[in-house]
Design a protein around this motif. Structure first.
Motif, PDB file in Angstrom:
ATOM      1  N   LYS A  10       0.857  -1.190   0.000  1.00 36.77           N
ATOM      2  CA  LYS A  10       0.000   0.000   0.000  1.00 36.77           C
ATOM      3  C   LYS A  10       0.893   1.239   0.000  1.00 36.77           C
ATOM      4  O   LYS A  10       1.982   1.240   0.578  1.00 36.77           O
ATOM      5  CB  LYS A  10      -0.900   0.019   1.240  1.00 36.77           C
ATOM      6  CG  LYS A  10      -1.916  -1.097   1.275  1.00 36.77           C
ATOM      7  CD  LYS A  10      -2.892  -0.965   0.149  1.00 36.77           C
ATOM      8  CE  LYS A  10      -3.985  -2.012   0.237  1.00 36.77           C
ATOM      9  NZ  LYS A  10      -4.916  -1.926  -0.848  1.00 36.77           N
ATOM     10  N   HIS A  11       0.434   2.287  -0.636  1.00 36.23           N
ATOM     11  CA  HIS A  11       1.213   3.522  -0.712  1.00 36.23           C
ATOM     12  C   HIS A  11       1.393   4.097   0.696  1.00 36.23           C
ATOM     13  O   HIS A  11       0.462   4.084   1.492  1.00 36.23           O
ATOM     14  CB  HIS A  11       0.500   4.537  -1.603  1.00 36.23           C
ATOM     15  CG  HIS A  11       1.393   5.633  -2.038  1.00 36.23           C
ATOM     16  ND1 HIS A  11       1.679   6.701  -1.226  1.00 36.23           N
ATOM     17  CD2 HIS A  11       2.101   5.815  -3.178  1.00 36.23           C
ATOM     18  CE1 HIS A  11       2.506   7.518  -1.854  1.00 36.23           C
ATOM     19  NE2 HIS A  11       2.779   6.998  -3.047  1.00 36.23           N
ATOM     20  N   PRO A  12       2.589   4.595   1.024  1.00 37.24           N
ATOM     21  CA  PRO A  12       2.839   5.124   2.373  1.00 37.24           C
ATOM     22  C   PRO A  12       1.871   6.213   2.818  1.00 37.24           C
ATOM     23  O   PRO A  12       1.659   6.387   4.012  1.00 37.24           O
ATOM     24  CB  PRO A  12       4.263   5.683   2.273  1.00 37.24           C
ATOM     25  CG  PRO A  12       4.907   4.867   1.221  1.00 37.24           C
ATOM     26  CD  PRO A  12       3.806   4.574   0.211  1.00 37.24           C
ATOM     27  N   ILE A  13       1.255   6.900   1.880  1.00 34.83           N
ATOM     28  CA  ILE A  13       0.297   7.937   2.275  1.00 34.83           C
ATOM     29  C   ILE A  13      -0.959   7.326   2.920  1.00 34.83           C
ATOM     30  O   ILE A  13      -1.656   7.973   3.686  1.00 34.83           O
ATOM     31  CB  ILE A  13      -0.063   8.838   1.075  1.00 34.83           C
ATOM     32  CG1 ILE A  13      -0.558  10.179   1.566  1.00 34.83           C
ATOM     33  CG2 ILE A  13      -1.093   8.199   0.176  1.00 34.83           C
ATOM     34  CD1 ILE A  13      -0.478  11.264   0.531  1.00 34.83           C
ATOM     35  N   LEU A  14      -1.227   6.044   2.640  1.00 35.88           N
ATOM     36  CA  LEU A  14      -2.384   5.361   3.220  1.00 35.88           C
ATOM     37  C   LEU A  14      -2.075   4.697   4.562  1.00 35.88           C
ATOM     38  O   LEU A  14      -2.987   4.311   5.281  1.00 35.88           O
ATOM     39  CB  LEU A  14      -2.904   4.288   2.253  1.00 35.88           C
ATOM     40  CG  LEU A  14      -3.455   4.775   0.925  1.00 35.88           C
ATOM     41  CD1 LEU A  14      -3.782   3.588   0.025  1.00 35.88           C
ATOM     42  CD2 LEU A  14      -4.681   5.635   1.142  1.00 35.88           C
ATOM     43  N   LEU A  80       3.864  -4.056 -12.093  1.00 39.41           N
ATOM     44  CA  LEU A  80       5.209  -4.020 -11.531  1.00 39.41           C
ATOM     45  C   LEU A  80       5.183  -4.612 -10.127  1.00 39.41           C
ATOM     46  O   LEU A  80       4.337  -4.261  -9.313  1.00 39.41           O
ATOM     47  CB  LEU A  80       5.726  -2.576 -11.461  1.00 39.41           C
ATOM     48  CG  LEU A  80       5.795  -1.823 -12.788  1.00 39.41           C
ATOM     49  CD1 LEU A  80       6.117  -0.366 -12.543  1.00 39.41           C
ATOM     50  CD2 LEU A  80       6.827  -2.458 -13.689  1.00 39.41           C
ATOM     51  N   SER A  81       6.115  -5.482  -9.809  1.00 40.46           N
ATOM     52  CA  SER A  81       6.116  -6.125  -8.500  1.00 40.46           C
ATOM     53  C   SER A  81       6.462  -5.160  -7.376  1.00 40.46           C
ATOM     54  O   SER A  81       6.116  -5.387  -6.231  1.00 40.46           O
ATOM     55  CB  SER A  81       7.097  -7.298  -8.482  1.00 40.46           C
ATOM     56  OG  SER A  81       8.413  -6.827  -8.701  1.00 40.46           O
ATOM     57  N   ASP A  82       7.128  -4.049  -7.692  1.00 41.03           N
ATOM     58  CA  ASP A  82       7.481  -3.082  -6.658  1.00 41.03           C
ATOM     59  C   ASP A  82       6.571  -1.851  -6.666  1.00 41.03           C
ATOM     60  O   ASP A  82       6.842  -0.875  -5.985  1.00 41.03           O
ATOM     61  CB  ASP A  82       8.939  -2.663  -6.791  1.00 41.03           C
ATOM     62  CG  ASP A  82       9.232  -1.997  -8.126  1.00 41.03           C
ATOM     63  OD1 ASP A  82       8.399  -2.084  -9.035  1.00 41.03           O
ATOM     64  OD2 ASP A  82      10.313  -1.392  -8.252  1.00 41.03           O
ATOM     65  N   ALA A  83       5.492  -1.883  -7.420  1.00 40.98           N
ATOM     66  CA  ALA A  83       4.564  -0.750  -7.487  1.00 40.98           C
ATOM     67  C   ALA A  83       3.682  -0.719  -6.243  1.00 40.98           C
ATOM     68  O   ALA A  83       3.310  -1.746  -5.708  1.00 40.98           O
ATOM     69  CB  ALA A  83       3.696  -0.845  -8.733  1.00 40.98           C
ATOM     70  N   TYR A  84       3.343   0.493  -5.789  1.00 43.00           N
ATOM     71  CA  TYR A  84       2.455   0.651  -4.644  1.00 43.00           C
ATOM     72  C   TYR A  84       1.003   0.588  -5.090  1.00 43.00           C
ATOM     73  O   TYR A  84       0.642   1.020  -6.179  1.00 43.00           O
ATOM     74  CB  TYR A  84       2.679   2.000  -3.949  1.00 43.00           C
ATOM     75  CG  TYR A  84       3.903   2.035  -3.088  1.00 43.00           C
ATOM     76  CD1 TYR A  84       4.000   1.239  -1.964  1.00 43.00           C
ATOM     77  CD2 TYR A  84       4.959   2.867  -3.395  1.00 43.00           C
ATOM     78  CE1 TYR A  84       5.117   1.266  -1.161  1.00 43.00           C
ATOM     79  CE2 TYR A  84       6.088   2.919  -2.603  1.00 43.00           C
ATOM     80  CZ  TYR A  84       6.166   2.111  -1.482  1.00 43.00           C
ATOM     81  OH  TYR A  84       7.269   2.158  -0.702  1.00 43.00           O
ATOM     82  N   GLU A  85       0.152   0.080  -4.212  1.00 42.67           N
ATOM     83  CA  GLU A  85      -1.283   0.059  -4.445  1.00 42.67           C
ATOM     84  C   GLU A  85      -1.871   1.284  -3.770  1.00 42.67           C
ATOM     85  O   GLU A  85      -1.657   1.512  -2.587  1.00 42.67           O
ATOM     86  CB  GLU A  85      -1.875  -1.220  -3.847  1.00 42.67           C
ATOM     87  CG  GLU A  85      -3.311  -1.451  -4.217  1.00 42.67           C
ATOM     88  CD  GLU A  85      -3.473  -1.639  -5.711  1.00 42.67           C
ATOM     89  OE1 GLU A  85      -4.308  -0.905  -6.269  1.00 42.67           O
ATOM     90  OE2 GLU A  85      -2.803  -2.465  -6.308  1.00 42.67           O
ATOM     91  N   THR A  86      -2.602   2.121  -4.513  1.00 41.37           N
ATOM     92  CA  THR A  86      -3.146   3.341  -3.938  1.00 41.37           C
ATOM     93  C   THR A  86      -4.613   3.222  -3.554  1.00 41.37           C
ATOM     94  O   THR A  86      -5.129   4.093  -2.887  1.00 41.37           O
ATOM     95  CB  THR A  86      -2.985   4.525  -4.919  1.00 41.37           C
ATOM     96  OG1 THR A  86      -3.607   4.182  -6.151  1.00 41.37           O
ATOM     97  CG2 THR A  86      -1.524   4.833  -5.155  1.00 41.37           C
ATOM     98  N   ASN A  87      -5.281   2.162  -3.958  1.00 44.05           N
ATOM     99  CA  ASN A  87      -6.676   1.967  -3.569  1.00 44.05           C
ATOM    100  C   ASN A  87      -6.726   1.207  -2.238  1.00 44.05           C
ATOM    101  O   ASN A  87      -5.970   0.265  -2.024  1.00 44.05           O
ATOM    102  CB  ASN A  87      -7.427   1.184  -4.641  1.00 44.05           C
ATOM    103  CG  ASN A  87      -7.486   1.950  -5.939  1.00 44.05           C
ATOM    104  OD1 ASN A  87      -7.610   3.163  -5.935  1.00 44.05           O
ATOM    105  ND2 ASN A  87      -7.381   1.247  -7.049  1.00 44.05           N
ATOM    106  N   ILE A  88      -7.633   1.597  -1.372  1.00 42.99           N
ATOM    107  CA  ILE A  88      -7.667   1.043  -0.029  1.00 42.99           C
ATOM    108  C   ILE A  88      -8.084  -0.423  -0.013  1.00 42.99           C
ATOM    109  O   ILE A  88      -7.486  -1.243   0.664  1.00 42.99           O
ATOM    110  CB  ILE A  88      -8.621   1.872   0.861  1.00 42.99           C
ATOM    111  CG1 ILE A  88      -8.043   3.277   1.024  1.00 42.99           C
ATOM    112  CG2 ILE A  88      -8.796   1.221   2.227  1.00 42.99           C
ATOM    113  CD1 ILE A  88      -8.900   4.209   1.820  1.00 42.99           C
TER     114      ILE A  88
END
Length: 91
Positions: A10-14, A80-88
């Protein structure tokens, strides 16, 4: 929970949202468990499962038979395996 947001990428902003809601989730889970002890379930129904073929039809990026042949070592839908997920709630 901290390890969970890292594992699910998950993206660090979440992260603060998940970390702040963890105590609420723990309390609600405990209340539900207590309710199950006080008033046990008398009927139990199983939900209908979705077949692998249906999942492959809905997700155009999956080839026919890809779910059955997947060994579980990498993700199927994320590019991408290192991509962040931005949806909760995606995972």
């Amino acid at each position: 929970m901290f390890l969970g947001v890292i594992a699910y990428r998950k993206h660090p902003i979440l992260w603060p949202i998940f970390l702040l809601l963890t105590p609420l989730a723990v309390v609600l889970h405990a209340v539900g468990a207590l309710w199950g002890v006080v008033r046990p379930v008398e009927e139990f129904e199983v939900t209908e499962k979705v077949t692998a073929e249906t999942i492959e039809e809905v997700n155009q990026s999956l080839e026919e038979g890809e779910l059955q042949n997947h060994d579980g070592t990498e993700r199927l839908l994320r590019e991408l395996s290192d991509a962040y997920e931005t949806n909760i709630f995606d995972d």
